[in-house]
Design a protein around this motif. Structure first.
Motif, PDB file in Angstrom:
ATOM      1  N   GLY A 259      44.775  20.001  -9.947  1.00  9.82           N
ATOM      2  CA  GLY A 259      44.178  18.827 -10.560  1.00  9.82           C
ATOM      3  C   GLY A 259      42.846  19.090 -11.240  1.00  9.82           C
ATOM      4  O   GLY A 259      42.166  18.167 -11.666  1.00  9.82           O
ATOM      5  N   GLN A 260      42.452  20.352 -11.367  1.00  8.51           N
ATOM      6  CA  GLN A 260      41.193  20.686 -12.010  1.00  8.51           C
ATOM      7  C   GLN A 260      41.336  20.623 -13.531  1.00  8.51           C
ATOM      8  O   GLN A 260      42.422  20.734 -14.078  1.00  8.51           O
ATOM      9  CB  GLN A 260      40.743  22.087 -11.604  1.00  8.51           C
TER      10      GLN A 260
ATOM     11  N   GLY B 219      46.866  31.679 -13.318  1.00  5.04           N
ATOM     12  CA  GLY B 219      45.592  31.034 -12.986  1.00  5.04           C
ATOM     13  C   GLY B 219      45.516  29.623 -13.544  1.00  5.04           C
ATOM     14  O   GLY B 219      45.064  28.693 -12.871  1.00  5.04           O
ATOM     15  N   ARG B 220      45.963  29.456 -14.774  1.00 10.01           N
ATOM     16  CA  ARG B 220      45.966  28.118 -15.379  1.00 10.01           C
ATOM     17  C   ARG B 220      46.934  27.192 -14.664  1.00 10.01           C
ATOM     18  O   ARG B 220      46.647  26.015 -14.459  1.00 10.01           O
ATOM     19  CB  ARG B 220      46.324  28.194 -16.853  1.00 10.01           C
ATOM     20  N   ILE B 221      48.094  27.712 -14.294  1.00  3.95           N
ATOM     21  CA  ILE B 221      49.064  26.895 -13.559  1.00  3.95           C
ATOM     22  C   ILE B 221      48.457  26.434 -12.241  1.00  3.95           C
ATOM     23  O   ILE B 221      48.585  25.269 -11.857  1.00  3.95           O
ATOM     24  CB  ILE B 221      50.377  27.677 -13.341  1.00  3.95           C
ATOM     25  N   ASP B 222      47.775  27.325 -11.554  1.00  2.00           N
ATOM     26  CA  ASP B 222      47.121  26.962 -10.290  1.00  2.00           C
ATOM     27  C   ASP B 222      46.065  25.882 -10.511  1.00  2.00           C
ATOM     28  O   ASP B 222      45.949  24.949  -9.711  1.00  2.00           O
ATOM     29  CB  ASP B 222      46.486  28.193  -9.630  1.00  2.00           C
ATOM     30  N   LEU B 223      45.275  26.002 -11.600  1.00  2.00           N
ATOM     31  CA  LEU B 223      44.270  24.981 -11.911  1.00  2.00           C
ATOM     32  C   LEU B 223      44.921  23.624 -12.163  1.00  2.00           C
ATOM     33  O   LEU B 223      44.459  22.598 -11.655  1.00  2.00           O
ATOM     34  CB  LEU B 223      43.455  25.384 -13.141  1.00  2.00           C
ATOM     35  N   ILE B 224      45.989  23.626 -12.929  1.00  2.00           N
ATOM     36  CA  ILE B 224      46.686  22.375 -13.248  1.00  2.00           C
ATOM     37  C   ILE B 224      47.265  21.752 -11.987  1.00  2.00           C
ATOM     38  O   ILE B 224      47.120  20.555 -11.753  1.00  2.00           O
ATOM     39  CB  ILE B 224      47.780  22.618 -14.305  1.00  2.00           C
ATOM     40  N   ARG B 225      47.898  22.563 -11.154  1.00  2.00           N
ATOM     41  CA  ARG B 225      48.478  22.047  -9.912  1.00  2.00           C
ATOM     42  C   ARG B 225      47.419  21.472  -8.989  1.00  2.00           C
ATOM     43  O   ARG B 225      47.674  20.530  -8.264  1.00  2.00           O
ATOM     44  CB  ARG B 225      49.252  23.143  -9.184  1.00  2.00           C
TER      45      ARG B 225
END
Length: 100
Positions: free
Chosen positions: A85-86, A77-83
């Motif tokens: 741009g959040q 979930g964190r990786i998705d957020l980082i990708r």
């Protein structure tokens, strides 16, 4: 990161998809573009080498450990957020506080 030189494949594209390249999760044509870029761009090649070494170290040190499903979900979930741009919180706001 960029070496300041123009390339057919932009440095930002290479760095944004570096783990897909490392994990062999991209089409062969894209892999070829990345390999050509690494031949031309020493900063990206250095970053690639560093990330490859970290990946090998993690696999060697932690490769045999089972990862709890909830931890894997949080990390992904964190990786998705980082990708995307959040903004990612410094601490897990969904975790319950630990008693001292």
């Amino acid at each position: 990161m960029s070496c300041g030189e123009p390339h057919e494949t932009d440095c930002s594209e290479v760095l944004d998809h570096l783990y897909e390249f490392l994990d062999h999760e991209m089409p062969d044509a894209d892999c070829t573009k990345f390999e050509v870029h690494f031949e031309e761009c020493s900063p990206c090649l250095e970053k690639y080498g560093l990330e490859q070494a970290v990946k090998k170290l993690v696999r060697r040190c932690c490769g045999q450990d089972d990862v709890p499903t909830d931890l894997r979900a949080k990390v992904m979930g964190r990786i998705d957020l980082i990708r995307s741009g959040q903004t990612v919180p410094e601490h897990d706001v969904s975790a319950t506080p630990q008693e001292s």
